[in-house]
Motif scaffolding. Sequence first.
Motif, PDB file in Angstrom:
ATOM      1  N   GLY A   6      -4.820 -16.774  -4.336  1.00 44.38           N
ATOM      2  CA  GLY A   6      -5.865 -16.293  -3.451  1.00 44.38           C
ATOM      3  C   GLY A   6      -5.806 -14.781  -3.272  1.00 44.38           C
ATOM      4  N   GLY A   7      -6.364 -14.302  -2.185  1.00 43.70           N
ATOM      5  CA  GLY A   7      -6.357 -12.885  -1.887  1.00 43.70           C
ATOM      6  C   GLY A   7      -7.175 -12.065  -2.877  1.00 43.70           C
ATOM      7  N   THR A   8      -6.957 -10.766  -2.834  1.00 40.94           N
ATOM      8  CA  THR A   8      -7.624  -9.839  -3.745  1.00 40.94           C
ATOM      9  C   THR A   8      -6.573  -8.975  -4.415  1.00 40.94           C
ATOM     10  OG1 THR A   8      -9.573  -9.744  -2.307  1.00 40.94           O
ATOM     11  CG2 THR A   8      -9.346  -8.021  -3.971  1.00 40.94           C
ATOM     12  N   ALA A   9      -6.482  -9.107  -5.726  1.00 39.26           N
ATOM     13  CA  ALA A   9      -5.557  -8.280  -6.497  1.00 39.26           C
ATOM     14  C   ALA A   9      -6.290  -7.034  -6.982  1.00 39.26           C
ATOM     15  CB  ALA A   9      -5.008  -9.073  -7.681  1.00 39.26           C
ATOM     16  N   TYR A  10      -5.561  -5.938  -7.056  1.00 30.08           N
ATOM     17  CA  TYR A  10      -6.140  -4.680  -7.530  1.00 30.08           C
ATOM     18  C   TYR A  10      -5.411  -4.248  -8.792  1.00 30.08           C
ATOM     19  CZ  TYR A  10      -8.670  -4.442  -3.150  1.00 30.08           C
ATOM     20  OH  TYR A  10      -9.518  -4.715  -2.097  1.00 30.08           O
ATOM     21  N   ALA A  11      -6.182  -4.105  -9.876  1.00 30.63           N
ATOM     22  CA  ALA A  11      -5.622  -3.760 -11.175  1.00 30.63           C
ATOM     23  C   ALA A  11      -6.030  -2.347 -11.575  1.00 30.63           C
ATOM     24  CB  ALA A  11      -6.090  -4.759 -12.235  1.00 30.63           C
ATOM     25  N   GLU A  12      -5.146  -1.674 -12.296  1.00 24.75           N
ATOM     26  CA  GLU A  12      -5.443  -0.331 -12.781  1.00 24.75           C
ATOM     27  C   GLU A  12      -6.519  -0.385 -13.866  1.00 24.75           C
ATOM     28  OE1 GLU A  12      -1.753   2.005 -13.576  1.00 24.75           O
ATOM     29  OE2 GLU A  12      -0.783   0.148 -12.933  1.00 24.75           O
TER      30      GLU A  12
ATOM     31  N   HIS B 129       3.934 -11.068 -13.091  1.00 25.30           N
ATOM     32  CA  HIS B 129       2.646 -11.713 -13.322  1.00 25.30           C
ATOM     33  C   HIS B 129       1.636 -10.651 -13.704  1.00 25.30           C
ATOM     34  CE1 HIS B 129      -1.101 -14.001 -12.318  1.00 25.30           C
ATOM     35  NE2 HIS B 129      -0.367 -15.019 -12.722  1.00 25.30           N
ATOM     36  N   HIS B 130       0.674 -11.014 -14.557  1.00 29.06           N
ATOM     37  CA  HIS B 130      -0.260 -10.008 -15.059  1.00 29.06           C
ATOM     38  C   HIS B 130      -1.288  -9.576 -14.021  1.00 29.06           C
ATOM     39  CE1 HIS B 130      -2.408 -13.770 -15.613  1.00 29.06           C
ATOM     40  NE2 HIS B 130      -3.530 -13.119 -15.855  1.00 29.06           N
ATOM     41  N   ILE B 131      -1.484 -10.364 -12.962  1.00 28.11           N
ATOM     42  CA  ILE B 131      -2.421 -10.001 -11.895  1.00 28.11           C
ATOM     43  C   ILE B 131      -1.708  -9.797 -10.563  1.00 28.11           C
ATOM     44  CG2 ILE B 131      -4.372 -10.827 -10.507  1.00 28.11           C
ATOM     45  CD1 ILE B 131      -5.503 -12.106 -12.992  1.00 28.11           C
ATOM     46  N   TYR B 132      -0.901 -10.762 -10.155  1.00 22.30           N
ATOM     47  CA  TYR B 132      -0.207 -10.673  -8.872  1.00 22.30           C
ATOM     48  C   TYR B 132       1.069  -9.838  -9.003  1.00 22.30           C
ATOM     49  CZ  TYR B 132      -3.466 -14.148  -7.144  1.00 22.30           C
ATOM     50  OH  TYR B 132      -4.605 -14.792  -6.764  1.00 22.30           O
ATOM     51  N   THR B 133       1.672  -9.512  -7.869  1.00 19.84           N
ATOM     52  CA  THR B 133       2.845  -8.630  -7.867  1.00 19.84           C
ATOM     53  C   THR B 133       4.147  -9.379  -8.094  1.00 19.84           C
ATOM     54  OG1 THR B 133       2.855  -8.753  -5.437  1.00 19.84           O
ATOM     55  CG2 THR B 133       1.789  -6.844  -6.449  1.00 19.84           C
TER      56      THR B 133
ATOM     57  N   HIS C  51       0.830  -1.200   0.000  1.00 26.04           N
ATOM     58  CA  HIS C  51       0.000   0.000   0.000  1.00 26.04           C
ATOM     59  C   HIS C  51       0.871   1.258   0.000  1.00 26.04           C
ATOM     60  CE1 HIS C  51      -3.603  -2.275   2.013  1.00 26.04           C
ATOM     61  NE2 HIS C  51      -3.311  -2.726   0.799  1.00 26.04           N
ATOM     62  N   SER C  52       1.918   1.255   0.827  1.00 29.37           N
ATOM     63  CA  SER C  52       2.790   2.415   0.929  1.00 29.37           C
ATOM     64  C   SER C  52       3.588   2.620  -0.352  1.00 29.37           C
ATOM     65  CB  SER C  52       3.735   2.253   2.125  1.00 29.37           C
ATOM     66  OG  SER C  52       4.671   3.296   2.184  1.00 29.37           O
ATOM     67  N   PHE C  53       4.111   1.534  -0.910  1.00 33.09           N
ATOM     68  CA  PHE C  53       4.984   1.635  -2.082  1.00 33.09           C
ATOM     69  C   PHE C  53       4.209   2.081  -3.315  1.00 33.09           C
ATOM     70  CE2 PHE C  53       7.515  -0.066  -5.617  1.00 33.09           C
ATOM     71  CZ  PHE C  53       8.784   0.374  -5.261  1.00 33.09           C
ATOM     72  N   THR C  54       3.006   1.556  -3.489  1.00 33.22           N
ATOM     73  CA  THR C  54       2.210   1.877  -4.683  1.00 33.22           C
ATOM     74  C   THR C  54       1.275   3.054  -4.475  1.00 33.22           C
ATOM     75  OG1 THR C  54       0.391   0.393  -4.064  1.00 33.22           O
ATOM     76  CG2 THR C  54       2.220  -0.572  -5.320  1.00 33.22           C
ATOM     77  N   GLN C  55       1.082   3.473  -3.211  1.00 35.41           N
ATOM     78  CA  GLN C  55       0.069   4.483  -2.893  1.00 35.41           C
ATOM     79  C   GLN C  55      -1.309   4.071  -3.419  1.00 35.41           C
ATOM     80  OE1 GLN C  55       0.733   7.489  -0.968  1.00 35.41           O
ATOM     81  NE2 GLN C  55       2.416   6.048  -0.555  1.00 35.41           N
ATOM     82  N   LYS C  56      -1.485   2.779  -3.620  1.00 33.50           N
ATOM     83  CA  LYS C  56      -2.726   2.189  -4.135  1.00 33.50           C
ATOM     84  C   LYS C  56      -3.110   2.761  -5.509  1.00 33.50           C
ATOM     85  CE  LYS C  56      -4.761   0.973   0.340  1.00 33.50           C
ATOM     86  NZ  LYS C  56      -5.988   1.015   1.185  1.00 33.50           N
ATOM     87  N   LYS C  57      -2.084   3.153  -6.274  1.00 29.12           N
ATOM     88  CA  LYS C  57      -2.323   3.696  -7.603  1.00 29.12           C
ATOM     89  C   LYS C  57      -1.855   2.750  -8.712  1.00 29.12           C
ATOM     90  CE  LYS C  57      -1.951   8.510  -6.074  1.00 29.12           C
ATOM     91  NZ  LYS C  57      -1.196   9.784  -6.207  1.00 29.12           N
ATOM     92  N   THR C  58      -1.072   1.760  -8.349  1.00 30.13           N
ATOM     93  CA  THR C  58      -0.640   0.730  -9.300  1.00 30.13           C
ATOM     94  C   THR C  58      -0.930  -0.637  -8.685  1.00 30.13           C
ATOM     95  OG1 THR C  58       1.632   0.676  -8.428  1.00 30.13           O
ATOM     96  CG2 THR C  58       1.174   2.233 -10.217  1.00 30.13           C
ATOM     97  N   LYS C  59      -0.706  -1.677  -9.428  1.00 26.52           N
ATOM     98  CA  LYS C  59      -1.077  -3.043  -9.043  1.00 26.52           C
ATOM     99  C   LYS C  59      -0.542  -3.423  -7.660  1.00 26.52           C
ATOM    100  CE  LYS C  59       1.108  -6.210 -11.272  1.00 26.52           C
ATOM    101  NZ  LYS C  59       1.533  -7.065 -12.392  1.00 26.52           N
ATOM    102  N   TYR C  60      -1.451  -3.968  -6.819  1.00 23.04           N
ATOM    103  CA  TYR C  60      -1.051  -4.513  -5.533  1.00 23.04           C
ATOM    104  C   TYR C  60      -2.019  -5.629  -5.161  1.00 23.04           C
ATOM    105  CZ  TYR C  60      -4.799  -1.619  -3.473  1.00 23.04           C
ATOM    106  OH  TYR C  60      -6.005  -1.054  -3.157  1.00 23.04           O
TER     107      TYR C  60
END
Length: 520
Positions: free
Chosen positions: A237-243, A396-400, A191-200
């Motif tokens: 698993g988990g939840t990936a967040y894509a732009e 990876h196209h979805i995961y980090t 969250h800190s590294f991407t500022q939730k603006k890129t894939k996490y």
Amino acid sequence: MRTTLMAVAIALSAIVSKAQTTDEGTAKNHISPLDGIEITTEAQISASHGNTSLWLNANKFGLSSLESTNGYLRATALRPLAIDSGKTFGVGYGLDVAVPFNYTSHIVVQQAYAEVRWLHGTLSAGSKQHGMELKNNRLSSGSQTLGINARPVPQARLALPDYWTLPFANRWLAIKGHIAYGLMTDQRWQHSFTQKKTKYVDDAYFHSKSGYLRIGSEKHLKQWSLELGLEMSAIYGGTAYAESEDGMTPLLGEKGIRGFLHALIPGGFDAGETVYKNVSGDQVGSWMARLNYDADNYTVSVYTDKFFEDHSAMLFTDYDGYGEGDEWNEKKKSKFLIYKLKDMLLGAEVKLKHSRWVDNIVGEYIYTKYQSGPIFHDHTKNLSDHIGGVDNFYNHHIYTGWQHWGMVMGNPLYRSPIYNDNGRIEVQNNRFMAFHLGMSGQPAPNLDYRLLATWQDGQGTYIKPYVDPKHNVSLMAEANYRFTAGTLRGWSVRAAIGIDRGKIYGNNHGVQITIAKRWR
């Protein structure tokens, strides 16, 4: 710290006391869970011009920092399973905590685990540092799948940690391996590294497994042995967040029993996949082999580590026999693509048993530029040919990708995301060739050293290639002195200097000093 360890020890002692057989109480099986604890305190400081250089930062189980000035205070209390060697049951546990400055965390619980052994098998739970297999952990550049470059992942792990000779085949065969499931812990850092603006990715799970076979006989050809291995891992698993145009779009990964099974045996598919389904999660692995010749005065070994990101790279083949027209997605012909055997780590190690000044030499060649070729094309209604290239190692196209806390979990010559200044968790240099040399010695009983030298030619990635190839040289010299008498008995001082020159890691140089005290 001792209170926590005592609680763990008492709990394990209760488990063991219930599990012991009629031999309970005999000297052979008696366990004293509070005996054999090793306590270490340690202080480290690094000072650099530029970033911390590669070999002062890499292959330290993630307990490191790129900041020009950084350090930590560390306290460790471990009870190794080896304390109970020769007994039917064994108990081990550990707590390893660091308070750093200029790190990605204000406090690092590097290790916190408990484990039990029955005969040859072990069951552990928690975060524990596991070394590399079939490689020299001090001198190698690193394993391509299960390396020692990132922080340990908390996991439940069932293992056969040491070779067990099979009771058939005239004792020529021995096996070891493990299976583990865990939970990634770098969500807040992402969250800190991407500022939730890129894939996490939030709440991702971890899985790894390995199996190794040793072929050799102490009666026949006792100087020769061959070790074969397969390492595989997954983040799932988990939840990936894509732009997306609407901001960050959540993509739910497979969970529960289905996710568990599809990590164990690659299967399923990721969110959003419809016609072209691959497998669930980020699946990686390595084929490994090591040939050893053990003479009276020396041991010579040659080894390889063949990394793969998907089934085609794993098996060197891919299906390409789809039909045409309305049958464009049906398998009609026995037609396959055969990929070249190019991407791999090749190494050699020489151990000199009676030499003090130089006792170990490791040389490695790493090539990762092929990645099944530069073209990827899924079969379509108009063009039925399938070409499965552009493997994009560690991404990876979805995961980090194959990383934890910004450090790749394999070989650190894949440029870790922690180096990126664009807020993207991705490996920006995964197509490279490198030569690596490691050397160590022990000139005196209480003095040892090691030297590491690496030259690397990088081309970026297929998707984002460097305009011009980038080169890099990374060097490190380290010496460790242990005080063995007097009031300083148990103390040690380790000093290292590191240098980077080039455009992959930048021009960096610095020193690192570690002072430690051990009680047994």
